[in-house]
Design a protein around this motif. Sequence first.
Motif, PDB file in Angstrom:
ATOM      1  N   ARG A   1       0.871  -1.183   0.000  1.00 40.36           N
ATOM      2  CA  ARG A   1       0.000   0.000   0.000  1.00 40.36           C
ATOM      3  C   ARG A   1       0.898   1.220   0.000  1.00 40.36           C
ATOM      4  O   ARG A   1       1.976   1.187   0.592  1.00 40.36           O
ATOM      5  N   THR A   2       0.491   2.281  -0.655  1.00 45.95           N
ATOM      6  CA  THR A   2       1.255   3.521  -0.604  1.00 45.95           C
ATOM      7  C   THR A   2       0.415   4.610   0.041  1.00 45.95           C
ATOM      8  O   THR A   2      -0.795   4.466   0.224  1.00 45.95           O
ATOM      9  N   HIS A   3       1.078   5.712   0.400  1.00 43.65           N
ATOM     10  CA  HIS A   3       0.415   6.796   1.123  1.00 43.65           C
ATOM     11  C   HIS A   3       1.189   8.077   0.860  1.00 43.65           C
ATOM     12  O   HIS A   3       2.375   8.051   0.519  1.00 43.65           O
ATOM     13  N   THR A   4       0.521   9.203   1.052  1.00 48.89           N
ATOM     14  CA  THR A   4       1.162  10.485   0.735  1.00 48.89           C
ATOM     15  C   THR A   4       2.312  10.822   1.667  1.00 48.89           C
ATOM     16  O   THR A   4       3.298  11.431   1.245  1.00 48.89           O
ATOM     17  N   TYR A   5       2.230  10.435   2.964  1.00 48.73           N
ATOM     18  CA  TYR A   5       3.309  10.813   3.868  1.00 48.73           C
ATOM     19  C   TYR A   5       3.846   9.670   4.722  1.00 48.73           C
ATOM     20  O   TYR A   5       4.814   9.851   5.472  1.00 48.73           O
ATOM     21  N   LEU A   6       3.270   8.483   4.629  1.00 46.90           N
ATOM     22  CA  LEU A   6       3.778   7.347   5.377  1.00 46.90           C
ATOM     23  C   LEU A   6       4.768   6.548   4.520  1.00 46.90           C
ATOM     24  O   LEU A   6       4.570   6.407   3.315  1.00 46.90           O
ATOM     25  N   GLU A   7       5.807   6.044   5.155  1.00 47.48           N
ATOM     26  CA  GLU A   7       6.749   5.206   4.423  1.00 47.48           C
ATOM     27  C   GLU A   7       6.065   3.894   4.042  1.00 47.48           C
ATOM     28  O   GLU A   7       5.273   3.338   4.809  1.00 47.48           O
ATOM     29  N   ALA A   8       6.380   3.406   2.851  1.00 48.06           N
ATOM     30  CA  ALA A   8       5.670   2.244   2.336  1.00 48.06           C
ATOM     31  C   ALA A   8       6.584   1.386   1.490  1.00 48.06           C
ATOM     32  O   ALA A   8       7.553   1.862   0.895  1.00 48.06           O
ATOM     33  N   VAL A   9       6.250   0.101   1.443  1.00 43.88           N
ATOM     34  CA  VAL A   9       6.949  -0.871   0.600  1.00 43.88           C
ATOM     35  C   VAL A   9       5.900  -1.496  -0.309  1.00 43.88           C
ATOM     36  O   VAL A   9       4.897  -2.029   0.164  1.00 43.88           O
ATOM     37  N   ALA A  10       6.115  -1.415  -1.607  1.00 40.45           N
ATOM     38  CA  ALA A  10       5.104  -1.907  -2.544  1.00 40.45           C
ATOM     39  C   ALA A  10       5.762  -2.471  -3.793  1.00 40.45           C
ATOM     40  O   ALA A  10       6.845  -2.021  -4.191  1.00 40.45           O
ATOM     41  N   PRO A  11       5.121  -3.459  -4.418  1.00 33.42           N
ATOM     42  CA  PRO A  11       5.661  -3.985  -5.670  1.00 33.42           C
ATOM     43  C   PRO A  11       5.296  -3.094  -6.842  1.00 33.42           C
ATOM     44  O   PRO A  11       4.259  -2.420  -6.823  1.00 33.42           O
ATOM     45  N   ASN A  12       6.142  -3.087  -7.857  1.00 37.38           N
ATOM     46  CA  ASN A  12       5.799  -2.447  -9.122  1.00 37.38           C
ATOM     47  C   ASN A  12       5.085  -3.492  -9.967  1.00 37.38           C
ATOM     48  O   ASN A  12       5.720  -4.386 -10.532  1.00 37.38           O
ATOM     49  N   ALA A  13       3.764  -3.406 -10.035  1.00 34.73           N
ATOM     50  CA  ALA A  13       2.977  -4.443 -10.694  1.00 34.73           C
ATOM     51  C   ALA A  13       3.129  -4.427 -12.208  1.00 34.73           C
ATOM     52  O   ALA A  13       2.933  -5.456 -12.858  1.00 34.73           O
ATOM     53  N   LEU A  14       3.477  -3.288 -12.791  1.00 31.58           N
ATOM     54  CA  LEU A  14       3.450  -3.148 -14.245  1.00 31.58           C
ATOM     55  C   LEU A  14       4.374  -4.142 -14.947  1.00 31.58           C
ATOM     56  O   LEU A  14       3.999  -4.728 -15.962  1.00 31.58           O
ATOM     57  N   SER A  15       5.574  -4.348 -14.410  1.00 31.95           N
ATOM     58  CA  SER A  15       6.517  -5.257 -15.072  1.00 31.95           C
ATOM     59  C   SER A  15       5.961  -6.674 -15.118  1.00 31.95           C
ATOM     60  O   SER A  15       6.051  -7.361 -16.146  1.00 31.95           O
ATOM     61  N   GLY A  16       5.357  -7.132 -14.032  1.00 26.27           N
ATOM     62  CA  GLY A  16       4.784  -8.471 -14.010  1.00 26.27           C
ATOM     63  C   GLY A  16       3.558  -8.611 -14.893  1.00 26.27           C
ATOM     64  O   GLY A  16       3.383  -9.625 -15.582  1.00 26.27           O
TER      65      GLY A  16
END
Length: 329
Positions: free
Chosen positions: A145-160
Motif C-alpha cells: 500500500r502507498t500513502h502520501t506521507y507514510l513510508e511504504a513498501v510496494a511492488p511495481n505491478a506493471l513489469s509483471g
Amino acid sequence: MGITLRDVAARADVSVATASRALQKPAMVSTATRERVQQAVDELGYSPNRSARTLITGRTGVLGVVVPDLLNPFYPALLKGAQERARHHGVQLLLADAEETPEGELPLVRTLAPQVDGILLCSPRMGAKELDAAARLTRIALVNRTHTYLEAVAPNALSGVRGALRHLRSLEHRRIGVVGGPARSWSEGRRRRTIARAADELDVEVVDVGHFAPTVEGGRAAAESVLVLELGAVLVYNDVMAIGLLAALRESGFRVPQDISIVGWDDIESAAVTDPPLSTIRVPRREMGAAAIDALVEDPAAHQDGLTWRFESAFVARGSTGRARRAGD
C-alpha cells in the motif's frame, strides 16, 4: 533469581555501566568490549528487563505487525523477511491478525501502540482517515500500500502484468478475464489500473469477471462467471484464488490449460506444485518484509515524507497457460 546485567558485567570483566552501553549503544564501546559483553550474554542466557529498558530509553524494542489474514500464504515469506531483519536490528515483533476486517485494523493499532515503537501494516484495508488516525498513535509503515506521507513498501505491478499479458498474447489469447479480489482492497484498484494500461499497450481486451473473496472459496465462486463469459484465459487476484478456480474448473470437466489458461499472482510456495504448475506474477515478499522493518527502524529524518520502496514483480510461466483454442478445436 534470574540473570542480571550485573552478572553479565562480572562475567565480561567490565563495569555495569559499560555492559549497559555495549548492549544499548554499542557504538560507544570498543569492538573487543562489545564482543566480550555479547559472549557473556550468550553464555549466561541473559535477557534484558524490557520494562526497565522502556523506562530508561523510552523505547520498547518491539515492533507490531498487523496482517489481514494469517492463513493467507502470501504472508509467511513476508513475515520471514521481516523477522530476519528485526533480529538484525535487535528488535522483536508482535504479530496481530485483522481477520480480513477493515474495521478491525484501527482498534488493533490502538491496542498495540502503547506496547511498541512502531507498527507495520500489511496490505491494510482501512481508509485514508483511519490511516491518519493510526499514524497519530505511533510510527506506521505500510506493505502493499502507498500513502502520501507514510513510508511504504510496494511492488511495481506493471513489469509483471506486462510479462503475463505478453505471454498470453503470444499464445494467441486476445480476450482475457480479470478475476478480482475485494473491491475495497488498495491492491485491487491499483492492479486494475495497471492491467488496463498494459492491455491497451498490447492491444488485448480485458473482461471484468467480478470481485471475490481472496480465498480458495473465492476462486471456486469465480468459476461459474468465467465459464458464462466463455473466457479462454484469466488473470486472478492471487494464487490462492487461482488454485480454487483451477480445482472448480477441473471438477466441472474443463482442462487447464487446454480449455482455459490461468495466471495467478504472488508466486506462493504451493504455486509450483499444483497440477498443472501455476503460471503467476512473482512478488518478492521476503525482500519487501525486510525493507519494511528497515523503514520502521531507520531515522525518519533520513527520508522524505511518503517515501515508497519499490520492488519489481516478474511473470513466471508454468503449466497453467497454453495456446488459445481455435474454433472447431
